[in-house]
Scaffold this motif. Structure first.
Motif, PDB file in Angstrom:
ATOM      1  N   GLY A 186       0.788  -1.203   0.000  1.00 15.95           N
ATOM      2  CA  GLY A 186       0.000   0.000   0.000  1.00 15.95           C
ATOM      3  C   GLY A 186       0.831   1.268   0.000  1.00 15.95           C
ATOM      4  N   VAL A 187       2.109   1.161  -0.276  1.00 19.17           N
ATOM      5  CA  VAL A 187       2.970   2.350  -0.302  1.00 19.17           C
ATOM      6  C   VAL A 187       3.885   2.276  -1.510  1.00 19.17           C
ATOM      7  CG1 VAL A 187       2.940   2.881   2.153  1.00 19.17           C
ATOM      8  CG2 VAL A 187       4.532   1.176   1.286  1.00 19.17           C
ATOM      9  N   GLY A 188       3.301   1.913  -2.657  1.00 14.83           N
ATOM     10  CA  GLY A 188       4.106   1.700  -3.838  1.00 14.83           C
ATOM     11  C   GLY A 188       4.885   2.923  -4.284  1.00 14.83           C
ATOM     12  N   HIS A 189       4.391   4.149  -3.941  1.00 13.75           N
ATOM     13  CA  HIS A 189       5.095   5.358  -4.364  1.00 13.75           C
ATOM     14  C   HIS A 189       6.339   5.594  -3.526  1.00 13.75           C
ATOM     15  CE1 HIS A 189       2.884   6.876  -0.857  1.00 13.75           C
ATOM     16  NE2 HIS A 189       3.782   7.834  -0.808  1.00 13.75           N
ATOM     17  N   ASN A 190       6.426   4.946  -2.383  1.00 12.03           N
ATOM     18  CA  ASN A 190       7.493   5.234  -1.435  1.00 12.03           C
ATOM     19  C   ASN A 190       8.621   4.232  -1.588  1.00 12.03           C
ATOM     20  OD1 ASN A 190       9.073   5.886   0.736  1.00 12.03           O
ATOM     21  ND2 ASN A 190       7.681   5.000   2.249  1.00 12.03           N
ATOM     22  N   SER A 191       9.653   4.597  -2.352  1.00  9.32           N
ATOM     23  CA  SER A 191      10.756   3.665  -2.560  1.00  9.32           C
ATOM     24  C   SER A 191      11.507   3.386  -1.268  1.00  9.32           C
ATOM     25  CB  SER A 191      11.725   4.226  -3.610  1.00  9.32           C
ATOM     26  OG  SER A 191      12.313   5.439  -3.158  1.00  9.32           O
ATOM     27  N   LEU A 192      11.378   4.258  -0.267  1.00 12.92           N
ATOM     28  CA  LEU A 192      12.040   4.010   1.013  1.00 12.92           C
ATOM     29  C   LEU A 192      11.531   2.721   1.657  1.00 12.92           C
ATOM     30  CD1 LEU A 192      12.057   7.565   2.639  1.00 12.92           C
ATOM     31  CD2 LEU A 192      13.971   6.368   1.570  1.00 12.92           C
ATOM     32  N   ALA A 193      10.250   2.424   1.483  1.00 15.97           N
ATOM     33  CA  ALA A 193       9.654   1.261   2.141  1.00 15.97           C
ATOM     34  C   ALA A 193      10.193  -0.051   1.598  1.00 15.97           C
ATOM     35  CB  ALA A 193       8.131   1.298   1.987  1.00 15.97           C
ATOM     36  N   SER A 194      10.691  -0.059   0.372  1.00 16.03           N
ATOM     37  CA  SER A 194      11.167  -1.303  -0.234  1.00 16.03           C
ATOM     38  C   SER A 194      12.687  -1.383  -0.292  1.00 16.03           C
ATOM     39  CB  SER A 194      10.580  -1.464  -1.640  1.00 16.03           C
ATOM     40  OG  SER A 194      10.867  -0.346  -2.443  1.00 16.03           O
ATOM     41  N   GLN A 195      13.366  -0.502   0.440  1.00 15.78           N
ATOM     42  CA  GLN A 195      14.820  -0.586   0.536  1.00 15.78           C
ATOM     43  C   GLN A 195      15.212  -1.362   1.786  1.00 15.78           C
ATOM     44  OE1 GLN A 195      16.628   3.294   0.437  1.00 15.78           O
ATOM     45  NE2 GLN A 195      15.611   3.904  -1.453  1.00 15.78           N
ATOM     46  N   ASN A 196      16.411  -1.920   1.770  1.00 13.15           N
ATOM     47  CA  ASN A 196      16.947  -2.549   2.983  1.00 13.15           C
ATOM     48  C   ASN A 196      18.463  -2.595   2.906  1.00 13.15           C
ATOM     49  OD1 ASN A 196      16.188  -5.116   1.090  1.00 13.15           O
ATOM     50  ND2 ASN A 196      17.996  -5.578   2.314  1.00 13.15           N
ATOM     51  N   GLY A 197      19.090  -2.548   4.064  1.00  8.52           N
ATOM     52  CA  GLY A 197      20.520  -2.770   4.157  1.00  8.52           C
ATOM     53  C   GLY A 197      20.801  -4.242   4.424  1.00  8.52           C
TER      54      GLY A 197
END
Length: 380
Positions: A186-197
Motif C-alpha cells: 500500500g505504499v508503492g510510491h514510497n521507494s524508502l519502504a522497499s529498501q533494505n541494508g
C-alpha cells in the motif's frame, strides 16, 4: 530423501496456495513439476481501490536433480500475471526465483528471491481464502515477506537427530535501488519502504506431536542512508539505524480442526499509507501485531474460516504530535469449498474495524471500508 528436499519448500508452497503440481518429467534422478492456478475473483467495497475485478494467473515450476547419493540440487520459480486490466496496461512480476543444494541431513542452502524467515511464523495465520497475513507482512520489506537477495540455510529434524525440530538461518543483501516492488504494502510510491541494508534472520519451529506446534523468528538489518535521513527529527518516517522484527506462533492442526495464533513486533520497517503519491504515508517506528485464525475442514470439502487481525503502531507522528494508532484492524469471515483437488470456490468477508471518520486514515489514504470477495480457482 526426495521427500526431505521437497519439505524444504513447504513454507513457500503454503504461501502460494499451491497444493498440487503436474509432474512433467521424472527420470534418472531428475524431476520437474509444473504448477499453476487461475483465480477468477471479484471484490465488492465502497472503497474504489478495493472494488472490482481481481482475476489473476500464477505459473511456476519446482524441480530437483540428484547429483550424488547425498547431494541434491533444487530450484523454484513462480510468476504472477494480473488479468484485470486492458492488454496495453497489464501487470506481472516474479514472486519467487531461487536455486540451492541439499546435502543429506546437514541441511540445504539456496539463494534468490524467496521468503524471509519471519514468514515461517506468519505463514501459520496467512490461511484465509483471500485476506489475512497482512497485519505487518509486506513484500520487499526486509525479511518479513518475499524479497530479493535471500541466502537461506534450512535444516529439518535438527541434523536428523530431533524429529520435528526445524530451523533456518538467513542473510539478505543490500537492496537500495528505486522502483523495487512492494506488492501488498500500500505504499508503492514510497521507494524508502522497499529498501533494505544488509541483514540476518533466524527462525525455528517445533512439532510437539498430536497436532501441536510452536514457532519463533527474529531478524535485524541495517537501514539505508536514505531511510535514516528521512526519519531525522519529527517525521512520519521512522528514525534509527536498524530495522528489527520478531514473531512467535502456536498452532493446532489435527482432527480436521486448524487453530493458529501469531504475535509479532517490528521496529523501523513497517510501511503505512496509500499508493497514491498525493496522499500521506510513512514508516512506523514500532508496531505490535496479532493474528488469530480458526478453520474446520468438512469431509465434503467445505472449509469455513474465522479470523481477527490487528496492527497497532506506537508513536506515529501526525498533525504535529505523536500518538498510538491502529494501522490494521479487522475481523474476517469466509469459507472455501473444494469441489475436488483441482477446483474450489470461495467467499471472504473482511469486516474493517478502523474508525471510518478518523482524519488520520482519510489523510493517509488508509481504507476503512469492508470488502467482500468471491471467486473460483482452478489449480494444478
Amino acid at each position: 530423501m526426495k521427500r526431505k528436499v521437497l519439505a524444504l519448500l513447504v513454507p513457500a508452497l503454503l504461501a502460494m496456495g499451491t497444493a498440487h503440481a503436474a509432474e512433467i518429467y521424472n527420470k534418472d534422478g531428475n524431476k520437474l513439476d509444473l504448477f499453476g492456478k487461475v483465480d477468477a475473483r471479484h471484490t465488492f467495497s465502497d472503497n474504489p481501490g478495493d472494488d472490482g475485478d481481481g482475476t489473476y494467473i500464477e505459473l511456476g515450476f519446482k524441480g530437483e536433480t540428484q547429483i550424488s547419493n547425498d547431494l541434491t540440487g533444487y530450484g523454484m520459480w513462480n510468476y504472477k500475471l494480473m488479468a484485470n486490466s486492458v492488454e496495453s496496461d497489464n501487470t506481472s512480476y516474479n514472486k519467487l526465483a531461487f536455486a540451492g543444494l541439499k546435502y543429506g541431513d546437514y541441511g540445504s542452502f539456496d539463494y534468490g528471491r524467496n521468503y524471509g524467515v519471519i514468514y515461517d511464523v506468519e505463514a501459520w495465520t496467512d490461511m484465509l481464502p483471500v485476506f489475512g497475513g497482512d497485519s505487518y507482512t509486506y513484500h520487499d520489506n526486509y525479511m518479513i515477506g518475499r524479497g530479493n537477495g535471500m541466502a537461506t540455510y534450512r535444516n529439518t529434524d535438527f541434523f536428523g537427530l530431533v524429529e520435528g525440530w526445524n530451523f533456518a538461518l538467513q542473510y539478505q543483501g543490500n537492496n537500495e535501488g528505486e522502483g523495487q516492488g512492494n506488492e501488498g504494502a500500500g505504499v508503492g510510491h514510497n521507494s524508502l519502504a522497499s529498501q533494505n541494508g544488509d541483514g540476518f534472520g533466524i527462525s525455528t519451529t517445533y512439532d510437539f506431536g498430536m497436532g501441536f506446534a510452536a514457532s519463533a523468528a527474529y531478524s535485524s538489518a541495517d537501514r539505508t542512508t536514505a531511510q535514516a535521513n528521512a526519519g531525522r527529527g519529527k517525521s512520519a518516517y521512522a528514525g534509527g539505524e536498524r530495522a528489527d522484527a520478531w514473531a512467535a506462533g502456536l498452532k493446532y492442526d489435527a482432527n480436521n480442526l486448524y487453530l493458529a495464533a501469531t504475535f509479532a513486533e517490528t521496529r523501523n520497517m513497517t510501511p503505512y499509507g496509500s499508493s497514491d503519491s498525493r496522499l500521506g504515508g510513512g514508516i512506523a517506528d514500532k508496531t505490535q501485531n496479532i493474528e488469530v485464525v480458526a478453520q474446520y475442514q468438512f469431509d465434503f470439502g467445505l472449509r469455513p474460516s474465522l479470523a481477527f487481525l490487528q496492527s497497532k503502531a506506537k508513536d506515529v507522528w501526525y498533525d504535529g504530535r505523536y500518538f498510538n494508532k491502529d494501522l490494521v484492524k479487522y475481523a474476517d469471515v469466509g469459507a472455501s469449498w473444494y469441489l475436488n483437488k483441482n477446483f474450489l470456490t470461495y467467499v471472504d468477508y473482511k469486516i474493517n474495524l478502523l474508525e471510518e471518520d478518523d482524519n488520520f486514515y482519510r489523510n493517509n489514504g488508509i481504507a476503512t471500508d469492508d470488502i467482500l470477495a468471491v471467486g473460483m480457482v482452478y489449480q494444478f
